[in-house]
Design a protein around this motif. Structure first.
Motif, PDB file in Angstrom:
ATOM      1  N   UNK A   9       0.552  -1.206  -0.003  1.00  0.00           N
ATOM      2  CA  UNK A   9       0.243   0.115   0.066  1.00  0.00           C
ATOM      3  C   UNK A   9       1.010   1.425  -0.014  1.00  0.00           C
ATOM      4  N   UNK A  10       2.057   1.310   0.648  1.00  0.00           N
ATOM      5  CA  UNK A  10       2.836   2.319   0.647  1.00  0.00           C
ATOM      6  C   UNK A  10       4.005   2.496  -0.384  1.00  0.00           C
ATOM      7  N   UNK A  11       3.933   1.607  -1.208  1.00  0.00           N
ATOM      8  CA  UNK A  11       4.773   1.584  -2.372  1.00  0.00           C
ATOM      9  C   UNK A  11       5.436   0.419  -2.404  1.00  0.00           C
ATOM     10  N   UNK A  12       5.896  -0.132  -3.536  1.00  0.00           N
ATOM     11  CA  UNK A  12       6.785  -1.377  -3.838  1.00  0.00           C
ATOM     12  C   UNK A  12       8.261  -1.075  -3.406  1.00  0.00           C
ATOM     13  N   UNK A  13       8.602  -0.538  -2.293  1.00  0.00           N
ATOM     14  CA  UNK A  13      10.084  -0.242  -2.135  1.00  0.00           C
ATOM     15  C   UNK A  13      10.575  -1.187  -1.101  1.00  0.00           C
ATOM     16  N   UNK A  14      11.797  -1.566  -1.166  1.00  0.00           N
ATOM     17  CA  UNK A  14      12.383  -2.153   0.138  1.00  0.00           C
ATOM     18  C   UNK A  14      12.630  -0.855   1.132  1.00  0.00           C
ATOM     19  N   UNK A  15      12.927  -1.174   2.313  1.00  0.00           N
ATOM     20  CA  UNK A  15      12.883  -0.479   3.375  1.00  0.00           C
ATOM     21  C   UNK A  15      14.259  -0.765   4.322  1.00  0.00           C
ATOM     22  N   UNK A  16      14.890   0.396   4.873  1.00  0.00           N
ATOM     23  CA  UNK A  16      15.889  -0.021   5.866  1.00  0.00           C
ATOM     24  C   UNK A  16      15.300  -0.178   7.430  1.00  0.00           C
ATOM     25  N   UNK A  17      15.618  -1.184   7.984  1.00  0.00           N
ATOM     26  CA  UNK A  17      15.289  -1.199   9.478  1.00  0.00           C
ATOM     27  C   UNK A  17      16.472  -1.064  10.209  1.00  0.00           C
ATOM     28  N   UNK A  18      16.326   0.295  10.693  1.00  0.00           N
ATOM     29  CA  UNK A  18      17.732   0.502  11.299  1.00  0.00           C
ATOM     30  C   UNK A  18      17.874  -0.311  12.513  1.00  0.00           C
ATOM     31  N   UNK A  19      19.402  -0.289  13.003  1.00  0.00           N
ATOM     32  CA  UNK A  19      19.775  -0.801  14.108  1.00  0.00           C
ATOM     33  C   UNK A  19      19.208  -0.030  15.397  1.00  0.00           C
ATOM     34  N   UNK A  20      19.531  -0.872  16.660  1.00  0.00           N
ATOM     35  CA  UNK A  20      18.978  -0.197  17.659  1.00  0.00           C
ATOM     36  C   UNK A  20      19.504   1.330  18.085  1.00  0.00           C
ATOM     37  N   UNK A  21      20.490   1.645  17.653  1.00  0.00           N
ATOM     38  CA  UNK A  21      21.420   3.149  17.997  1.00  0.00           C
ATOM     39  C   UNK A  21      20.803   3.717  16.868  1.00  0.00           C
ATOM     40  N   UNK A  22      20.971   3.439  15.649  1.00  0.00           N
ATOM     41  CA  UNK A  22      20.757   4.267  14.302  1.00  0.00           C
ATOM     42  C   UNK A  22      19.083   4.616  14.322  1.00  0.00           C
ATOM     43  N   UNK A  23      18.408   3.878  15.071  1.00  0.00           N
ATOM     44  CA  UNK A  23      16.871   4.267  14.745  1.00  0.00           C
ATOM     45  C   UNK A  23      16.355   5.568  15.726  1.00  0.00           C
ATOM     46  N   UNK A  24      17.472   5.892  16.406  1.00  0.00           N
ATOM     47  CA  UNK A  24      17.268   7.180  17.569  1.00  0.00           C
ATOM     48  C   UNK A  24      18.082   8.319  17.052  1.00  0.00           C
ATOM     49  N   UNK A  25      18.712   8.167  15.741  1.00  0.00           N
ATOM     50  CA  UNK A  25      19.538   9.317  15.534  1.00  0.00           C
ATOM     51  C   UNK A  25      19.113  10.186  14.374  1.00  0.00           C
ATOM     52  N   UNK A  26      19.086  11.392  14.529  1.00  0.00           N
ATOM     53  CA  UNK A  26      18.544  12.287  13.427  1.00  0.00           C
ATOM     54  C   UNK A  26      19.336  12.248  12.419  1.00  0.00           C
ATOM     55  N   UNK A  27      20.771  12.131  12.398  1.00  0.00           N
ATOM     56  CA  UNK A  27      21.684  11.933  11.117  1.00  0.00           C
ATOM     57  C   UNK A  27      21.577  10.607  10.358  1.00  0.00           C
ATOM     58  N   UNK A  28      20.970   9.634  11.031  1.00  0.00           N
ATOM     59  CA  UNK A  28      20.862   8.245  10.194  1.00  0.00           C
ATOM     60  C   UNK A  28      19.215   8.330   9.469  1.00  0.00           C
ATOM     61  N   UNK A  29      18.608   9.239   9.767  1.00  0.00           N
ATOM     62  CA  UNK A  29      17.173   9.263   9.144  1.00  0.00           C
ATOM     63  C   UNK A  29      17.115   9.803   7.561  1.00  0.00           C
ATOM     64  N   UNK A  30      15.954   9.427   6.981  1.00  0.00           N
ATOM     65  CA  UNK A  30      15.797   9.831   5.743  1.00  0.00           C
ATOM     66  C   UNK A  30      15.156  11.343   5.952  1.00  0.00           C
ATOM     67  N   UNK A  31      15.412  12.105   4.832  1.00  0.00           N
ATOM     68  CA  UNK A  31      15.134  13.483   4.588  1.00  0.00           C
ATOM     69  C   UNK A  31      13.693  13.510   4.748  1.00  0.00           C
ATOM     70  N   UNK A  75       2.870   5.740   5.534  1.00  0.00           N
ATOM     71  CA  UNK A  75       3.603   6.991   5.144  1.00  0.00           C
ATOM     72  C   UNK A  75       2.358   7.973   4.675  1.00  0.00           C
ATOM     73  N   UNK A  76       2.801   9.079   4.742  1.00  0.00           N
ATOM     74  CA  UNK A  76       1.897  10.292   4.344  1.00  0.00           C
ATOM     75  C   UNK A  76       1.868  10.503   2.782  1.00  0.00           C
ATOM     76  N   UNK A  77       0.782  10.083   2.078  1.00  0.00           N
ATOM     77  CA  UNK A  77       0.598   9.982   0.869  1.00  0.00           C
ATOM     78  C   UNK A  77      -0.658  10.592   0.234  1.00  0.00           C
ATOM     79  N   UNK A  78      -0.706  11.581  -0.484  1.00  0.00           N
ATOM     80  CA  UNK A  78      -1.730  12.281  -1.102  1.00  0.00           C
ATOM     81  C   UNK A  78      -2.683  12.884  -0.122  1.00  0.00           C
ATOM     82  N   UNK A  79      -2.110  13.497   0.944  1.00  0.00           N
ATOM     83  CA  UNK A  79      -2.744  14.286   1.887  1.00  0.00           C
ATOM     84  C   UNK A  79      -3.351  13.175   3.173  1.00  0.00           C
ATOM     85  N   UNK A  80      -3.015  12.112   3.172  1.00  0.00           N
ATOM     86  CA  UNK A  80      -3.544  11.358   4.183  1.00  0.00           C
ATOM     87  C   UNK A  80      -2.474   9.855   4.522  1.00  0.00           C
ATOM     88  N   UNK A  81      -2.313   9.476   5.648  1.00  0.00           N
ATOM     89  CA  UNK A  81      -1.649   8.427   6.067  1.00  0.00           C
ATOM     90  C   UNK A  81      -2.153   7.166   5.307  1.00  0.00           C
TER      91      UNK A  81
END
Length: 257
Positions: free
Chosen positions: A16-38, A217-223
């Motif tokens: 539903x949110x697009x046929x994309x692969x996704x990064x599942x961050x590690x336990x540290x990276x998922x809390x870091x601003x610098x590691x997130x997507x824009x 994901x926020x897509x087309x004005x809705x989640x």
């Protein structure tokens, strides 16, 4: 596609949110601003808040921590009540930001070679402990779109904020209140048991979230939400509800000598 312990993994693709692969961050990276997507469209924190909650039931379950906070503020028998009220009001805000408002994902890696000469998918490869070629082959094997998604920076930052509030403020303040109000351990042990039940629900809900952290994901004005992420949401709301019940019971139960 799994990576070494402590790092991330490549999961998906979504539907539903697009046929994309996704990064599942590690336990540290998922809390870091610098590691997130824009953030998509350069959205700021207030932009994401102005969209409204991803779903109202999640927002109510987060804001619900204000109820035991109000009980402590009303009783206000001693300093531990004031501390508990402040902590619970804080987590009502931080939890709402983390779980209801700042939940979006963005394009983490567009699959193009970088201007500095790095290979395509070098960023994804670093995040999941693989080679760029392996990432490209995994995307092709799953018939996924070229862009790789990940939780955005506000998502990561508010997760760090919420978990810091829980660990550094809520947990100590609740323990101090319980020991100050009820030195005898009987009822406090019952509360710990309730927390254990709640934590088991949280553990299961995080397993569902780990299947697809970018499943909303926020897509087309809705989640738009994937099925696995929706299961995570309902269980996370239950985790909140159980906590609110036991925290409220703790605030109200004041045995007299």
């Amino acid at each position: 596609s799994k990576s070494p312990a402590g790092s991330g993994a490549l999961v998906g693709p979504g539907a539903a949110t697009g046929r994309h692969m996704r990064v599942r961050f590690g336990v540290v990276a998922e809390h870091l601003w610098s590691d997130g997507a824009a953030p998509e469209g350069g959205a700021g924190l207030l932009d994401q808040v102005r969209r409204g909650p991803c779903c109202w039931s999640m927002f109510v379950s987060c804001a619900g921590f204000a109820f035991p906070a109000c009980l402590h503020a009303y009783q206000r028998e001693h300093w531990a009540d004031v501390l508990a009220a402040c902590a619970l009001f804080a987590v009502a805000v931080s939890s709402s930001l983390c779980d209801a408002f700042c939940v979006d994902s963005g394009v983490y890696d567009d699959g193009r070679a970088a201007r500095d000469g790095r290979e395509a998918y070098a960023r994804t490869a670093k995040a999941v402990g693989a080679t760029p070629r392996h990432v490209e082959e995994t995307i092709a094997a799953h018939g996924a779109l070229p862009e790789v998604l990940a939780n955005d920076r506000w998502n990561n930052l508010t997760r760090l904020l919420d978990r810091s509030v829980c660990v550094l403020l809520v947990a100590p303040s609740m323990a101090l209140f319980a020991l100050r109000q009820r030195p005898l351990v009987g009822f406090n042990l019952a509360l710990l048991g309730g927390f254990g039940v709640a934590w088991s629900v949280c553990f299961v809900d995080q397993q569902y979230r780990s299947l697809d952290p970018s499943g909303i994901r926020y897509m087309g004005g809705r989640y738009v939400t994937e099925a696995s992420y929706a299961k995570h949401q309902r269980l996370h709301e239950l985790w909140h509800l159980i906590l609110i019940v036991f925290l409220s019971a703790s605030a109200m139960y004041r045995p007299r000598a």
